[in-house]
Write a protein that holds these residues in place. Structure first.
Motif, short mmCIF file in Angstrom:
data_model
loop_
_atom_site.label_atom_id
_atom_site.label_comp_id
_atom_site.label_asym_id
_atom_site.label_seq_id
_atom_site.Cartn_x
_atom_site.Cartn_y
_atom_site.Cartn_z
N SER A 173 1.32 -1.51 0.25
CA SER A 173 -0.45 0.14 0.25
C SER A 173 0.17 1.30 -0.01
O SER A 173 0.44 2.61 -0.91
CB SER A 173 -0.82 -0.25 1.08
N HIS A 174 1.94 1.26 0.72
CA HIS A 174 2.76 2.50 0.81
C HIS A 174 3.34 3.23 -0.26
O HIS A 174 3.33 3.85 -1.05
CB HIS A 174 3.78 2.20 1.25
N LEU A 175 4.37 1.20 -1.29
CA LEU A 175 4.63 1.08 -2.58
C LEU A 175 3.90 1.79 -3.29
O LEU A 175 4.02 2.75 -4.53
CB LEU A 175 5.45 0.29 -2.38
N TYR B 281 3.03 5.96 -3.07
CA TYR B 281 4.25 6.87 -3.53
C TYR B 281 4.60 6.36 -4.65
O TYR B 281 4.99 8.43 -5.32
CB TYR B 281 5.24 6.03 -2.87
N ILE B 282 4.97 5.51 -5.60
CA ILE B 282 4.61 5.31 -7.01
C ILE B 282 3.60 5.94 -7.48
O ILE B 282 3.92 6.86 -8.87
CB ILE B 282 4.51 4.15 -7.43
N LEU C 162 5.75 13.31 -12.64
CA LEU C 162 6.65 12.67 -14.12
C LEU C 162 5.43 13.34 -14.75
O LEU C 162 5.80 13.69 -15.92
CB LEU C 162 6.57 11.59 -14.05
N ASN C 163 4.03 13.26 -15.01
CA ASN C 163 3.33 13.22 -16.41
C ASN C 163 3.49 14.85 -15.95
O ASN C 163 3.25 15.30 -17.15
CB ASN C 163 1.83 13.28 -15.19
N ILE C 164 3.40 15.97 -15.15
CA ILE C 164 3.33 17.55 -15.38
C ILE C 164 5.12 17.59 -15.38
O ILE C 164 4.32 18.07 -16.71
CB ILE C 164 3.37 17.92 -13.61
N VAL D 183 -5.97 12.99 -7.90
CA VAL D 183 -5.98 11.58 -8.04
C VAL D 183 -4.85 11.02 -6.61
O VAL D 183 -5.63 10.29 -5.78
CB VAL D 183 -5.25 11.46 -9.07
N PRO D 184 -3.74 11.22 -5.60
CA PRO D 184 -2.96 11.38 -5.09
C PRO D 184 -3.99 10.80 -3.64
O PRO D 184 -4.00 10.24 -2.78
CB PRO D 184 -2.08 11.64 -4.26
N PRO D 185 -4.80 12.30 -3.62
CA PRO D 185 -5.59 12.77 -2.10
C PRO D 185 -7.09 11.63 -1.99
O PRO D 185 -7.36 11.38 -1.28
CB PRO D 185 -5.14 14.05 -2.08
N THR D 186 -6.86 11.51 -3.31
CA THR D 186 -8.86 10.65 -3.32
C THR D 186 -8.47 9.51 -3.27
O THR D 186 -9.30 8.68 -2.75
CB THR D 186 -9.32 11.23 -4.98
N VAL D 187 -7.15 8.76 -4.45
CA VAL D 187 -7.20 7.36 -3.99
C VAL D 187 -6.73 6.94 -3.06
O VAL D 187 -6.71 5.40 -2.47
CB VAL D 187 -5.86 6.84 -5.54
#
Length: 315
Positions: free
Chosen positions: A245-247, A250-251, A258-260, A284-288
């Motif tokens: 879950s942590h990895l 992070y990914i 990287l997308n930006i 995306v990160p805060p929601t997922v």
């Protein structure tokens, strides 16, 4: 620089965000969509924090660090999405100088604090799995507070230095070609080149990301080795699930970063696509993340079910 021939602006400066190229009528449905996404983000993250805060069994270093990650996610998501919702709803894309600096500070802090917090979480899992007999003597309350403090302190100090360098830079334009204020978008309005600011920003960013990557790589390499050696199947599976879950988080975060970087450097990418990728970074990160924790960590998942049964469902 495109503004070199212009006269430096005097305070107070009011910027105008370029935002998305949409009509006023298109802004209303986009406001609704953004509001729903933001509501889901708030619900997921606040549920995780509430579950951890109300269950004494979860008052452990790993979950306390998770609360710090939630706070960081909400900082970045709230600052960007409230601005976006306001723009969609009112059509007013102006933002004052101080507000622009504060917004840039919060968003860049989010961008740097996430990897430092995840690195601290990786160290915690390394100690818990590789040195289980010494875990409680190593991960004391004092060390937990110190790790969380350093994760925030490093990110905040690096961004403060960057913004202090920028504050004294004369500006010759007011149009920020972005959906929110950032260090680079403000520097593009400078009356002359700012190599020191740019070099410092790049060095600070990549040095921090390299250090956090090395910490995580070391921690998870040791964890993987320990999991291979472990005889107890249940302990091994639990360790793998937690670290996965942590990895994954992070990914996911680094892919968003990287997308930006790629979209802003590739020729031919439309401005709206670039801005959309910048929004994905704070949505995306805060929601997922709460979903990932809920699916991968049994303690969180079980307590969330109990929480909703006791507070939402009728008795």
């Amino acid at each position: 620089m495109e503004n070199m021939s212009q006269v430096p602006l005097k305070q107070p400066i009011v910027f105008r965000l370029e935002g998305f190229d949409i009509t006023r009528e298109q802004g209303y449905p986009l406001f609704v969509v953004t509001f729903i996404v933001y509501a889901v983000m708030l619900l997921g993250n606040l549920t995780v924090v509430t579950v951890i805060a109300t269950d004494a069994k979860l008052h452990k270093p790993m979950y306390m660090m998770m609360c710090n990650l939630v706070a960081c996610d909400l900082l970045g998501g709230t600052v960007a999405m409230t601005q976006l919702m306001s723009n969609f709803l009112t059509g007013d894309k102006s933002i004052g100088y101080v507000a622009a600096i504060v917004q840039a500070f919060c968003l860049h802090t989010y961008g740097l604090a996430v990897p430092t917090i995840l690195a601290a979480m990786a160290y915690d899992r390394y100690v818990a799995i590789c040195q289980p007999l010494h875990y409680h003597s190593i991960m004391t309350t004092r060390r937990l507070v110190l790790l969380c403090f350093l994760a925030w302190f490093i990110a905040v100090v690096l961004i403060l230095i960057l913004l202090i360098l920028n504050v004294g830079t004369p500006l010759c334009g007011t149009l920020i070609k972005h959906v929110y204020s950032s260090d680079q978008s403000i520097l593009r309005l400078a009356c002359f080149p700012t190599p020191i600011n740019i070099i410092y920003g790049l060095c600070a960013n990549w040095t921090l990301r390299s250090c956090t990557f090395l910490i995580m790589a070391f921690s998870y390499a040791k964890i993987l080795k320990a999991c291979v050696v472990k005889q107890e199947k249940n302990s091994r599976n639990k360790a793998i699930q937690t670290c996965t879950s942590h990895l994954t988080i992070y990914i996911l975060f680094e892919i968003a970063v990287l997308n930006i970087i790629l979209t802003y450097r590739l020729q031919g990418v439309s401005p709206n696509i670039k801005k959309f990728c910048a929004i994905i970074f704070v949505i995306v990160p805060p929601t997922v993340n709460p979903i990932i924790y809920g699916m991968a960590m049994k303690d969180i998942r079980t307590n969330i079910v109990k929480f909703f049964k006791s507070t939402v469902l009728p008795k």
